[in-house]
Scaffold this motif. Structure first.
Motif, short mmCIF file in Angstrom:
data_model
loop_
_atom_site.label_atom_id
_atom_site.label_comp_id
_atom_site.label_asym_id
_atom_site.label_seq_id
_atom_site.Cartn_x
_atom_site.Cartn_y
_atom_site.Cartn_z
N GLY A 171 0.28 -1.54 -0.06
CA GLY A 171 0.00 -0.14 0.00
C GLY A 171 0.85 1.41 0.35
N GLN A 179 2.35 2.65 2.50
CA GLN A 179 2.44 3.06 3.66
C GLN A 179 3.37 3.13 4.25
OE1 GLN A 179 -0.73 0.71 4.77
NE2 GLN A 179 -1.79 2.95 6.15
N GLN A 233 3.45 11.47 -4.25
CA GLN A 233 2.03 11.47 -3.24
C GLN A 233 0.96 11.20 -4.00
OE1 GLN A 233 0.52 14.09 -1.22
NE2 GLN A 233 -0.31 12.81 0.95
N TYR A 269 -1.38 8.08 -4.33
CA TYR A 269 -3.15 8.94 -4.27
C TYR A 269 -3.97 7.28 -5.45
CZ TYR A 269 -2.48 10.73 0.17
OH TYR A 269 -2.35 10.44 1.68
N ARG A 276 -4.03 4.32 -5.31
CA ARG A 276 -4.04 3.40 -3.64
C ARG A 276 -5.97 3.48 -4.47
NH1 ARG A 276 -1.09 6.46 1.49
NH2 ARG A 276 -0.02 4.44 1.68
N ARG A 277 -6.14 4.44 -5.40
CA ARG A 277 -7.37 4.74 -5.45
C ARG A 277 -7.85 3.52 -6.50
NH1 ARG A 277 -8.63 10.58 -7.93
NH2 ARG A 277 -7.55 11.14 -6.57
N MET A 330 -7.20 0.22 -4.72
CA MET A 330 -6.57 -0.87 -3.89
C MET A 330 -8.01 -0.51 -3.11
SD MET A 330 -2.76 -0.11 -2.91
CE MET A 330 -1.90 -0.37 -4.13
N MET A 364 -8.53 -1.43 1.04
CA MET A 364 -7.66 -2.40 1.99
C MET A 364 -8.91 -2.28 3.25
SD MET A 364 -4.16 -2.03 3.68
CE MET A 364 -3.78 -2.77 4.79
N PHE A 381 -8.85 -3.04 7.60
CA PHE A 381 -8.14 -3.06 8.35
C PHE A 381 -8.81 -3.75 9.59
CE2 PHE A 381 -6.90 0.55 6.43
CZ PHE A 381 -5.31 0.55 7.14
N ALA A 399 -11.33 -0.11 11.02
CA ALA A 399 -11.32 1.25 11.25
C ALA A 399 -12.45 2.15 11.06
CB ALA A 399 -9.74 1.56 10.28
N PHE A 428 -18.38 7.35 1.74
CA PHE A 428 -16.92 8.67 2.27
C PHE A 428 -16.03 7.93 0.18
CE2 PHE A 428 -12.29 9.10 3.73
CZ PHE A 428 -12.46 10.37 4.51
N GLU A 453 -15.43 10.97 -1.78
CA GLU A 453 -13.79 12.19 -2.33
C GLU A 453 -13.39 12.32 -3.63
OE1 GLU A 453 -12.47 13.81 -0.37
OE2 GLU A 453 -14.61 13.47 1.81
N HIS A 454 -13.84 10.45 -4.09
CA HIS A 454 -13.18 10.73 -5.73
C HIS A 454 -14.06 11.20 -6.48
CE1 HIS A 454 -9.24 9.82 -3.53
NE2 HIS A 454 -9.92 9.19 -2.99
N ARG A 462 -16.70 -1.04 2.52
CA ARG A 462 -16.14 0.47 1.94
C ARG A 462 -14.88 0.23 1.28
NH1 ARG A 462 -14.06 4.06 7.26
NH2 ARG A 462 -12.99 1.99 6.93
N MET A 486 -6.93 -5.28 -0.07
CA MET A 486 -6.30 -6.63 0.91
C MET A 486 -6.71 -6.36 2.22
SD MET A 486 -2.21 -4.59 0.00
CE MET A 486 -2.54 -2.97 0.15
N THR A 531 -7.23 4.06 16.51
CA THR A 531 -7.83 2.81 15.65
C THR A 531 -7.63 2.63 14.01
OG1 THR A 531 -9.71 4.57 15.66
CG2 THR A 531 -9.80 3.13 17.63
N GLU A 532 -6.32 3.19 13.72
CA GLU A 532 -5.91 3.14 12.01
C GLU A 532 -7.31 3.82 11.24
OE1 GLU A 532 -5.64 -1.39 12.06
OE2 GLU A 532 -3.90 -0.81 11.34
N GLN A 533 -7.74 5.09 11.93
CA GLN A 533 -9.00 5.94 10.96
C GLN A 533 -8.39 6.61 9.92
OE1 GLN A 533 -12.14 7.45 12.26
NE2 GLN A 533 -11.88 6.20 14.81
N MET A 537 -5.38 5.39 3.00
CA MET A 537 -5.55 4.13 2.13
C MET A 537 -6.30 4.33 0.99
SD MET A 537 -2.88 1.76 2.03
CE MET A 537 -3.63 0.81 0.99
N ALA A 559 -6.82 7.09 -0.25
CA ALA A 559 -6.35 8.12 -1.33
C ALA A 559 -6.53 9.23 -0.99
CB ALA A 559 -6.32 7.40 -2.18
#
Lengths: 268, 258
Positions: free
Chosen positions: A51, A53, A73, A77, A80-81, A83, A85, A87, A91, A104, A108-109, A153, A163, B125-127, B133, B135
């Motif tokens: 990813g 990170q 960056q 990014y 990443r769009r 991908m 993940m 958690f 999260a 969300f 955003e995208h 999400r 992932m 909490t990984e937010q 991730m 983006a």
């Protein structure tokens, strides 16, 4: 066709402490690949490297032909769009409702009208069986449900690569089975590639096409779940059969109990 | 001796590195703020949120500070027979000093700690990692709106503090003690300068808003991702934020009114 993710001779560590050494892995398109190993074997670190990170000390992580560590960056990014993940604990954004969490990434995208976002979110939530929980807050749902909302999400933008970081940890057997089926079905329905980091042998073997076994930052075995079941490798045997002692020792290395209790003379 | 020198060197180097990281984060957040122009709603929501957090405590504190100023001011001025100047004393004390400073200290304790805990918990909490991730840059989406909201809310809250404080001074001085009402208001009106007094007071509170809000956000952003880490970061917000306000107040007062 080249693999979607290609990791070559990867070395990574925090300060002096090596976490991953000499890792080479390929994740073929359309497959569900499980990365397995005990706690602290470096499984989650692999996901964080893919990813972008964190960056490796040497070696390369190539996703869709792009070396992740060399991207700026904006390019990272953009990658990443494509991908998604999941958690370990979901999260989810605690100040947003289940619906708004899934909406969300879309808000955003994309510039989609709100009516279309509404329909898309409900479809994603329906795919994980939670379309009727849209108005609830993350604090009002169980851990297994939170994981499924996070999955909805993660797939909101129909990613090429999904992932999963320990998707089965802390789930009851029913939720575990539901999650495992979702991972396999979503992967096939979206035509994506899934990387599944887990230490749960039963569920992972059920849905994975290919398995990598990690121990102390190295790959100790790889193959299909069937090959792993039949493997004579002592580490794989110990792991698959959940034996207490083997190549992974039960006792933390150091002096023997006799020495610690002062029952034998020390030879130093 | 060498060890002692080495430890001082390490301490200074760590301090400079920390300062550098803070300034880089601050710069990156300002650059990331450009993305907010098209999404001003993110900022206004936070102004509403942060302002509401602190409004009651600011108003109540302002009232009591006004009461005390009325009592103490009258006690001193009465000795010199100039109790008519009570209104001026109360207003100047509030708009120049107490309004901006006490508001900033209360803001650090009320809204600042809440911002630190919120960001720290999002990290624990990984937010924030999840957002990255997806983006989405947390600096643009989470930190920058809260920062500008704090910068906007602080002068508004300081104005509320001063206004309520003046009313408090009026209640004690005029209603309870019996200072002449006309003198109370006319001295205030005649003696308070719009730019020199009120303008500088507003400028002070904007500077405090920048300092306190950024400290609160930064402490949350760099907090260790553990419960103890978030608790320590919250404490640091109050300690560093309060000291920074008092130090900046001295600096600004020296520059503005000397």
């Amino acid at each position: 066709m080249s693999p979607l993710v290609d990791i070559r001779d990867l070395h990574f560590g925090y300060n002096e402490r090596p976490i991953l050494s000499g890792l080479t892995m390929q994740f073929e398109r359309g497959k569900v690949v499980a990365v397995m190993g005990g706690s602290g074997s470096g499984k989650t670190t692999v996901l964080r490297l893919i990813g972008g990170q964190i960056a490796a000390q040497s070696g390369s992580v190539v996703v869709e032909g792009e070396d992740v560590a060399r991207l700026n960056q904006a390019s990272l990014y953009r990658l990443r769009r494509r991908m998604g993940m999941l958690f370990q604990h979901g999260a989810l954004f605690t100040d947003l409702s289940v619906f708004d969490n899934v909406a969300f990434p879309l808000r955003e995208h994309t510039k989609l009208p709100e009516a279309m976002i509404h329909d898309l979110v409900l479809m994603k939530l329906h795919a994980v069986g939670l379309s009727n929980a849209a108005s609830l807050k993350p604090s009002e749902i169980s851990g297994g449900m939170a994981r499924r909302v996070a999955l909805a999400r993660a797939i909101a933008l129909d990613p090429q690569l999904i992932m999963y970081d320990e998707p089965f940890a802390g789930l009851d057997p029913i939720s575990m089975g539901v999650t495992a089926n979702l991972i396999r079905n979503l992967n096939d329905a979206l035509g994506s590639t899934s990387i599944l980091v887990s230490h749960d042998v039963h569920e992972s073997f059920l849905i994975a096409d290919f398995v990598y076994f990690l121990s102390q930052g190295r790959i100790v075995a790889h193959g299909t779940p069937q090959q792993m079941r039949e493997s004579e490798d002592p580490y794989v045997k110990q792991f698959v059969n959940a034996q207490a002692d083997g190549p992974v020792p039960f006792h933390y290395p150091g002096r023997s109990i006799d020495e610690l209790l002062g029952l034998t003379a020390r030879h130093d | 001796m060498i060890d002692w020198l080495a430890s001082i060197g390490r301490y200074v180097r760590a301090g400079l590195a920390n300062l550098g990281l803070q300034m880089r984060t601050f710069g990156a957040m300002l650059i990331a703020s450009a993305g907010l122009i098209r999404r001003i709603r993110l900022v206004t929501d936070q102004v509403h949120f942060i302002g509401n957090y602190s409004l009651v405590i600011i108003a109540v504190s302002g009232l009591f500070v006004g009461f005390v100023l009325g009592l103490q001011g009258h006690y001193t001025l009465n000795k010199y027979g100039s109790e008519q100047a009570l209104g001026l004393l109360v207003a100047l004390s509030l708009v120049r000093e107490l309004g901006p400073v006490v508001t900033a200290l209360l803001f650090a304790g009320r809204a600042g700690t809440s911002l630190t805990a919120e960001i720290g918990l999002m990290k624990a909490t990984e937010q924030l990692a999840a957002m990255e991730m997806m983006a989405v840059d947390p600096l643009t989406r989470v930190l920058a709106p809260r920062f500008w909201a704090g910068v906007i809310a602080m002068p508004l809250l300081a104005a509320v503090f001063s206004a309520v404080g003046v009313l408090g001074g009026y209640v004690v001085g005029v209603v309870l003690i019996g200072v002449d009402e006309g003198a109370f208001w006319s001295q205030m009106q005649g003696g308070v300068e719009l730019w020199a007094d009120i303008g500088n007071g507003v400028l002070k509170s904007v500077v405090f808003g920048v300092a306190v809000t950024f400290i609160a956000l930064y402490q949350g952003y760099v907090a260790d991702a553990t419960p103890e880490g978030v608790a320590r970061a919250t404490t640091r917000t109050v300690v560093i934020g309060s000291l920074m306000v008092l130090w900046l107040d001295f600096l600004l007062t020296a520059l503005m009114f000397s």
